[in-house]
Enzyme design. Sequence first.
Site, PDB file in Angstrom:
ATOM      1  CE  LYS A   1      14.035  20.074  42.317  1.00  0.00           C
ATOM      2  NZ  LYS A   1      14.165  18.636  41.948  1.00  0.00           N
TER       3      LYS A   1
ATOM      4  CG  ASN B   1      44.699  41.368  31.332  1.00  0.00           C
ATOM      5  OD1 ASN B   1      44.123  41.702  30.279  1.00  0.00           O
ATOM      6  ND2 ASN B   1      45.777  41.974  31.801  1.00  0.00           N
TER       7      ASN B   1
ATOM      8  CG  HIS C   1      46.457  38.432  27.941  1.00  0.00           C
ATOM      9  ND1 HIS C   1      46.751  39.532  28.724  1.00  0.00           N
ATOM     10  CD2 HIS C   1      46.554  37.355  28.757  1.00  0.00           C
ATOM     11  CE1 HIS C   1      47.026  39.139  29.960  1.00  0.00           C
ATOM     12  NE2 HIS C   1      46.903  37.817  30.003  1.00  0.00           N
TER      13      HIS C   1
ATOM     14  CB  THR D   1      15.275  18.968  45.813  1.00  0.00           C
ATOM     15  OG1 THR D   1      14.890  17.904  44.934  1.00  0.00           O
ATOM     16  CG2 THR D   1      16.423  18.537  46.699  1.00  0.00           C
TER      17      THR D   1
ATOM     18  CB  VAL E   1      43.741  44.405  35.813  1.00  0.00           C
ATOM     19  CG1 VAL E   1      42.436  43.822  36.352  1.00  0.00           C
ATOM     20  CG2 VAL E   1      43.803  44.238  34.299  1.00  0.00           C
ATOM     21  CD  GLN E   2      47.323  43.829  39.213  1.00  0.00           C
ATOM     22  OE1 GLN E   2      47.115  44.403  38.132  1.00  0.00           O
ATOM     23  NE2 GLN E   2      48.190  42.833  39.326  1.00  0.00           N
TER      24      GLN E   2
ATOM     25  NE  ARG F   1      47.194  46.496  29.669  1.00  0.00           N
ATOM     26  CZ  ARG F   1      47.436  45.691  30.696  1.00  0.00           C
ATOM     27  NH1 ARG F   1      48.268  44.653  30.582  1.00  0.00           N
ATOM     28  NH2 ARG F   1      46.852  45.899  31.865  1.00  0.00           N
TER      29      ARG F   1
HETATM   30  O1  LIG Z   1      47.101  44.748  34.399  1.00  0.00           O
HETATM   31  C1  LIG Z   1      47.912  43.825  34.458  1.00  0.00           C
HETATM   32  N1  LIG Z   1      48.267  43.314  35.665  1.00  0.00           N
HETATM   33  C2  LIG Z   1      49.165  42.303  35.807  1.00  0.00           C
HETATM   34  O2  LIG Z   1      49.463  41.888  36.925  1.00  0.00           O
HETATM   35  C3  LIG Z   1      49.754  41.778  34.611  1.00  0.00           C
HETATM   36  N2  LIG Z   1      50.674  40.803  34.376  1.00  0.00           N
HETATM   37  N3  LIG Z   1      50.839  40.728  33.045  1.00  0.00           N
HETATM   38  N4  LIG Z   1      50.058  41.637  32.423  1.00  0.00           N
HETATM   39  C4  LIG Z   1      49.365  42.311  33.385  1.00  0.00           C
HETATM   40  N5  LIG Z   1      48.448  43.322  33.303  1.00  0.00           N
END
Ligand SMILES: O=c1[nH]c(=O)c2nn[nH]c2[nH]1
Length: 294
Positions: free
Chosen positions: A10, A253, A255, A56, A226-227, A175
């Site tokens: 469920k 991300n 944008h 369930t 971001v990575q 940014r």
């Molecule tokens: O932080 C980011 N990682 C990415 O891999 C990426 N590719 N475009 N913009 C991005 N910004």
Amino acid sequence: SQLSYARYGKDNVRLFKVRREDNGMQHITEMTVCTLLEGDIEESYTKADNSPVVATDTQKQTVYVLAKQNPVDPPELFAAILGQHFIDTYSHIHVAHVKIIVHRWSRMTVDGEAHPHSFLRDGTDKRTIEVVARRGQGITIKSGIDGLLVLKSTGSAFYGFHRDEYTRLPETWDRILSTEVQNSWQWKQFKDVEQVRKEQDKFNKCYEAARQITIDTFAKENSPSVQATMYNMCDQILAIAPDTTDIEYTLPNKHYFEIDLSWFKGLKNTGKDAEVYAPQSDPNGLIHCRVSRK
Ligand SMILES: O=c1[nH]c(=O)c2nn[nH]c2[nH]1
């Protein structure tokens, strides 16, 4: 044809529990529960034999009864109790999956005081739990956060990335960065519910710490990507939660593009002059990582 895999149960079982203290302070938990069972159930698929089926609806009733009979906080302990119940009660059920989404109710502060019975939804994010109880193999628990929507208007860069004839994206040192955090941490294996119960204090502490690390790092770090930011978050959570083995983040991300307004009388609105942006619903970057203890 042959049945290669099956589980059933469920989903979207909503429950709300109030715990009332004698001093008037009341505590609430609202959650959505999913239970899915595996076991010797093949003939209910292949031979229309329903005798092995724990309906369930029975699973739903069990969620409510066990929520009455047991604490629902920490949700990891409740999920472990619920999963183990199905293994213990039905000899032909060998695996129970329990997923819990905890909805955010934060106690109101009224006239500078914590209000005894009033709460507000102060965030889009949910707390998530995934428990699997396997007969004779103990209990696995994964906890997490989902839907924590954050944005920073500076303190984020992205430059130095690979460039070739397909690349149009300009490098940026400043940014807007926005994402909706999905983060989870895998706990070490628990041998049984009693071990989960004994160690239950760590679950709420780790949830609060992971959420705060995510927020603090997002805000304070001058993000190179971001990575790199998500790896930094994972590293910190592993450091403060020794009983976790792996940390994962999945970050879209979301944008916000600069809008070139130079067509209008040379109006400057890009780079350091950017003030008006176009939030993009799609496409979005999607960055994922799992970071493990060495
Ligand atoms: O932080 C980011 N990682 C990415 O891999 C990426 N590719 N475009 N913009 C991005 N910004």
